[in-house]
Design a protein around this motif. Structure first.
Motif, PDB file in Angstrom:
ATOM      1  N   TYR A 120       2.609   1.564  -3.549  1.00  0.00           N
ATOM      2  CA  TYR A 120       1.730   2.031  -4.624  1.00  0.00           C
ATOM      3  C   TYR A 120       1.290   3.476  -4.408  1.00  0.00           C
ATOM      4  CZ  TYR A 120       1.507  -2.422  -7.030  1.00  0.00           C
ATOM      5  OH  TYR A 120       1.836  -3.539  -7.757  1.00  0.00           O
ATOM      6  N   ASP A 121       1.144   3.871  -3.156  1.00  0.00           N
ATOM      7  CA  ASP A 121       0.841   5.280  -2.874  1.00  0.00           C
ATOM      8  C   ASP A 121       2.009   6.166  -3.309  1.00  0.00           C
ATOM      9  OD1 ASP A 121      -1.642   4.744  -1.882  1.00  0.00           O
ATOM     10  OD2 ASP A 121      -1.068   4.850   0.237  1.00  0.00           O
TER      11      ASP A 121
ATOM     12  N   LYS B 202       2.098   6.394  -7.010  1.00  0.00           N
ATOM     13  CA  LYS B 202       1.010   7.261  -7.474  1.00  0.00           C
ATOM     14  C   LYS B 202       1.431   8.726  -7.387  1.00  0.00           C
ATOM     15  CE  LYS B 202      -3.892   8.225  -6.633  1.00  0.00           C
ATOM     16  NZ  LYS B 202      -5.063   7.898  -5.769  1.00  0.00           N
TER      17      LYS B 202
ATOM     18  N   SER C  54       0.837  -1.201   0.000  1.00  0.00           N
ATOM     19  CA  SER C  54       0.000   0.000   0.000  1.00  0.00           C
ATOM     20  C   SER C  54       0.873   1.253   0.000  1.00  0.00           C
ATOM     21  CB  SER C  54      -0.914  -0.011   1.231  1.00  0.00           C
ATOM     22  OG  SER C  54      -1.651   1.193   1.319  1.00  0.00           O
TER      23      SER C  54
END
Length: 207
Positions: A139-140, A143, A136
């Motif tokens: 991927y954050d 992003k 998590s």
């Protein structure tokens, strides 16, 4: 991470064999101070504590089995009629003490084996929870990086367009300068114009 997302990933990973992430040095290289979170650090500590407990249990059980064997050998030795024992009562006490110790060891072995049997499931659960938390974070971060790259690309395009326009503008100015000088040359001729060139720096240069 939201609870529903956590449950979704846990369900998706339920039958997947996941490597123990804290045993891989690259895990710590991946999660440096920039990406590290309080939750991630706590899960790492919990997983490592479980792994240490598992290793300790293996060693403890091994030592208890050795101690049990030693006591069993002593009991058999004391029960051997060929071994002289001057004090029969003392012999009985030794047997009772050994049997009591064996009983205590058996309880500890049983308890340790039960815990050792349950540990892999808990280790797997915490390891997957840690993996989900780590992914998590990754991927954050990606992003955010993607958004920053898009902003930089937009800036590059704007600068590229501005550069292109300035190149065209420069060429137009250079052409105008060349045209002025050409007319001056045609009107005055080289020798006369050369006199003025000696006193001015504005004569066009070749680029």
């Amino acid at each position: 991470m939201k609870d529903k997302d956590l449950e979704r990933f846990e369900e998706a990973l339920k039958d997947k064999k996941i490597p123990l992430v804290t045993l891989d040095q690259k895990w710590y290289l991946l999660f440096d101070n920039n990406l590290r979170t309080f939750t991630l650090t706590n899960l790492e500590k919990k997983l490592n504590k479980l792994l240490r407990r598992q290793g300790q249990l293996y060693n403890d059980l091994k030592e208890m089995e050795k101690a049990k064997k030693t006591l069993m050998d002593k009991i058999l030795e004391n029960m051997d009629p060929n071994v002289e024992e001057h004090n029969g009562e003392f012999k009985i006490k030794k047997l009772d003490a050994s049997q009591k110790l064996i009983k205590d060891i058996n309880k500890k072995i049983s308890s340790g084996e039960k815990e050792l049997e349950e540990l892999p499931m808990e280790i797997d659960r915490v390891n997957k929870r840690l993996l989900i938390e780590g992914m998590s974070i990754c991927y954050d971060a990606m992003k955010v990086n993607k958004k920053n790259i898009e902003l930089i690309n937009t800036w590059i395009e704007e600068v590229r367009l501005e550069l292109k326009n300035n190149i065209v503008k420069k060429q137009e100015i250079q052409e105008e300068t060349n045209q002025i000088y050409s007319y001056m040359h045609d009107i005055l001729g080289f020798e006369v114009l050369d006199v003025f060139d000696l006193y001015h720096d504005e004569a066009p240069s070749e680029e």
